[in-house]
Design an enzyme around this catalytic site. Structure first.
Site, PDB file in Angstrom:
ATOM      1  CB  SER A 132     -24.524 -46.850  34.049  1.00  0.00           C
ATOM      2  OG  SER A 132     -23.589 -46.285  33.150  1.00  0.00           O
ATOM      3  CE1 TYR A 185     -21.244 -45.826  38.449  1.00  0.00           C
ATOM      4  CE2 TYR A 185     -20.944 -46.041  36.085  1.00  0.00           C
ATOM      5  CZ  TYR A 185     -21.656 -45.539  37.167  1.00  0.00           C
ATOM      6  OH  TYR A 185     -22.786 -44.770  36.958  1.00  0.00           O
ATOM      7  CB  THR A 208     -25.540 -35.106  37.686  1.00  0.00           C
ATOM      8  OG1 THR A 208     -24.681 -36.217  37.375  1.00  0.00           O
ATOM      9  CG2 THR A 208     -26.942 -35.404  37.202  1.00  0.00           C
TER      10      THR A 208
HETATM   11  N1  LIG Z   1     -24.495 -38.788  35.882  1.00  0.00           N
HETATM   12  C1  LIG Z   1     -24.320 -39.723  34.968  1.00  0.00           C
HETATM   13  O1  LIG Z   1     -23.737 -39.480  33.891  1.00  0.00           O
HETATM   14  C2  LIG Z   1     -24.864 -41.103  35.196  1.00  0.00           C
HETATM   15  C3  LIG Z   1     -24.903 -41.985  34.111  1.00  0.00           C
HETATM   16  C4  LIG Z   1     -25.392 -43.268  34.309  1.00  0.00           C
HETATM   17  C5  LIG Z   1     -25.834 -43.679  35.555  1.00  0.00           C
HETATM   18  N2  LIG Z   1     -25.779 -42.795  36.601  1.00  0.00           N
HETATM   19  C6  LIG Z   1     -26.225 -43.276  37.907  1.00  0.00           C
HETATM   20  O2  LIG Z   1     -27.293 -42.471  38.357  1.00  0.00           O
HETATM   21  C7  LIG Z   1     -27.281 -42.386  39.785  1.00  0.00           C
HETATM   22  C8  LIG Z   1     -27.324 -40.932  40.211  1.00  0.00           C
HETATM   23  O3  LIG Z   1     -26.189 -40.272  39.688  1.00  0.00           O
HETATM   24  P1  LIG Z   1     -26.020 -38.679  39.744  1.00  0.00           P
HETATM   25  O4  LIG Z   1     -25.397 -38.297  38.481  1.00  0.00           O
HETATM   26  O5  LIG Z   1     -27.301 -38.064  40.190  1.00  0.00           O
HETATM   27  O6  LIG Z   1     -24.913 -38.585  40.907  1.00  0.00           O
HETATM   28  P2  LIG Z   1     -24.583 -37.419  41.952  1.00  0.00           P
HETATM   29  O7  LIG Z   1     -25.102 -36.113  41.506  1.00  0.00           O
HETATM   30  O8  LIG Z   1     -23.127 -37.572  42.237  1.00  0.00           O
HETATM   31  O9  LIG Z   1     -25.422 -37.868  43.242  1.00  0.00           O
HETATM   32  C9  LIG Z   1     -25.062 -39.007  43.951  1.00  0.00           C
HETATM   33  C10 LIG Z   1     -25.976 -39.171  45.138  1.00  0.00           C
HETATM   34  O10 LIG Z   1     -25.608 -40.343  45.844  1.00  0.00           O
HETATM   35  C11 LIG Z   1     -25.696 -40.096  47.237  1.00  0.00           C
HETATM   36  N3  LIG Z   1     -24.795 -40.987  47.981  1.00  0.00           N
HETATM   37  C12 LIG Z   1     -23.514 -41.326  47.667  1.00  0.00           C
HETATM   38  N4  LIG Z   1     -23.002 -42.110  48.618  1.00  0.00           N
HETATM   39  C13 LIG Z   1     -23.984 -42.309  49.541  1.00  0.00           C
HETATM   40  C14 LIG Z   1     -24.061 -43.026  50.768  1.00  0.00           C
HETATM   41  N5  LIG Z   1     -23.022 -43.721  51.268  1.00  0.00           N
HETATM   42  N6  LIG Z   1     -25.230 -42.996  51.453  1.00  0.00           N
HETATM   43  C15 LIG Z   1     -26.283 -42.289  51.014  1.00  0.00           C
HETATM   44  N7  LIG Z   1     -26.273 -41.584  49.848  1.00  0.00           N
HETATM   45  C16 LIG Z   1     -25.132 -41.585  49.139  1.00  0.00           C
HETATM   46  C17 LIG Z   1     -25.265 -38.625  47.370  1.00  0.00           C
HETATM   47  O11 LIG Z   1     -25.874 -38.090  48.528  1.00  0.00           O
HETATM   48  P3  LIG Z   1     -25.072 -37.474  49.797  1.00  0.00           P
HETATM   49  O12 LIG Z   1     -23.838 -36.826  49.288  1.00  0.00           O
HETATM   50  O13 LIG Z   1     -26.067 -36.544  50.425  1.00  0.00           O
HETATM   51  O14 LIG Z   1     -24.827 -38.651  50.654  1.00  0.00           O
HETATM   52  C18 LIG Z   1     -25.900 -38.005  46.120  1.00  0.00           C
HETATM   53  O15 LIG Z   1     -27.213 -37.560  46.415  1.00  0.00           O
HETATM   54  C19 LIG Z   1     -26.036 -43.144  40.249  1.00  0.00           C
HETATM   55  O16 LIG Z   1     -26.390 -44.457  40.596  1.00  0.00           O
HETATM   56  C20 LIG Z   1     -25.173 -43.174  38.984  1.00  0.00           C
HETATM   57  O17 LIG Z   1     -24.295 -44.262  38.972  1.00  0.00           O
HETATM   58  C21 LIG Z   1     -25.312 -41.519  36.453  1.00  0.00           C
END
Ligand SMILES: NC(=O)c1ccc[n+]([C@@H]2O[C@H](COP(=O)([O-])OP(=O)(O)OC[C@H]3O[C@@H](n4cnc5c(N)ncnc54)[C@H](OP(=O)(O)O)[C@@H]3O)[C@@H](O)[C@H]2O)c1
Length: 252
Positions: free
Chosen positions: A143, A156, A191
């Site tokens: 990130s 984080y 997201t």
């Molecule tokens: N969105 C942003 O602005 C942003 C920016 C920079 C980096 N990121 C990074 O990108 C990645 C994806 O983010 P996103 O925005 O797609 O998040 P999201 O929509 O909240 O999705 C998070 C995912 O993580 C899974 N998860 C969480 N805890 C888990 C566990 N204990 N075991 C298995 N799966 C688990 C959830 O699946 P279940 O609920 O089905 O378990 C869900 O599919 C993350 O690493 C985040 O830090 C996001």
């Protein structure tokens, strides 16, 4: 016509496939020809992703990645039926907005558990005999928070900085096994996680954050394209890198 991002004949495991960037990555790489193993905890949402994929041979696997030590054994059992993996994308992650004064070691444990310990467990599992194909590509999610300071996100930020360091260390360690290791560092992506972060800001704070993203906030598809690029032959000479995908957030 030749498509340099063709993934036909490749099997790729995607964590976090029930939501956001992981779900969109699964969709995009299926359109590029990959067979996808979707991983998450929410059965209904994984099934929704599964139904939206192009092509055949995909599967969904329910697994809680907080059991990091179980990951290598679990990956062996998954690949016993899916066949060896050519790629692995660790998009599962959690964020906790938590000012330092109320942060506890449990906060750090929780965030590090999914964002970092699971990443290491997945890499360890991926390297096992019969789990991966003769060459492979691992993509982690960092990130911009791992590159620039943001208040209230110390655990984080530490986890996402750790991913950048882990990427470089594993790239060196695994090059001899023909495994490339890279990560992407997104800015704010709309997201559920991104919207959740935005909802904690005042309208003025939200507007200020948006203006720092010179091209506006990102979509899950914007990040999925970068991940697909790193998985495919387009990145055959790229390992140990952090690909920043942030609409210009870190340009100033
Ligand atoms: N969105 C942003 O602005 C942003 C920016 C920079 C980096 N990121 C990074 O990108 C990645 C994806 O983010 P996103 O925005 O797609 O998040 P999201 O929509 O909240 O999705 C998070 C995912 O993580 C899974 N998860 C969480 N805890 C888990 C566990 N204990 N075991 C298995 N799966 C688990 C959830 O699946 P279940 O609920 O089905 O378990 C869900 O599919 C993350 O690493 C985040 O830090 C996001």
């Amino acid at each position: 016509m030749i498509n340099p991002m063709d993934l036909a004949g490749r099997t790729v495991l995607v964590t976090g496939a029930s939501s956001g960037i992981g779900r969109e990555t699964a969709r995009l790489i299926s359109q590029l020809g990959a067979r996808v193993v979707l991983v998450g905890r929410n059965e209904e949402r994984l099934a929704e992703t599964l139904r939206s994929l192009d092509g055949e041979g995909h599967r969904a696997e329910l697994f809680d990645l907080s059991s990091a030590d179980e990951i290598p054994r679990w990956l062996k059992s998954v690949t016993a039926s899916s066949g060896p993996l050519h790629g692995l994308v660790h998009s599962a992650g959690i964020i906790k907005l938590c000012p330092l004064r109320v942060s506890t070691s449990q906060t750090v444990e929780d965030v590090m558990g999914i964002n970092v310990k699971a990443a290491i467990g997945l890499a360890r599992g991926f390297c096992q005999k019969n789990v991966r194909a003769s060459s492979g590509s691992i993509v982690f999610l960092s990130s911009v928070t791992g590159l620039t300071g943001q208040a209230g996100l110390s655990a984080y930020a530490a986890s996402k900085g750790a991913i950048i360091a882990l990427t470089k260390a594993l790239a060196v360690e695994l090059a001899g096994e023909r495994i490339r290791v890279n990560c992407v560092a997104p800015g704010l992506v709309t997201t559920e996680m991104g919207q959740g972060q935005l909802s904690l800001l005042t309208p003025d704070q939200g507007a200020a954050l948006k203006s720092m993203h010179l091209l506006g906030f990102g979509s899950a598809h914007d990040v999925a394209c970068a991940i697909a690029f790193l998985l495919a032959e387009t990145a055959r000479w790229i390992t140990g890198t952090t690909l920043v995908v942030d609409g210009g957030y870190t340009a100033h």
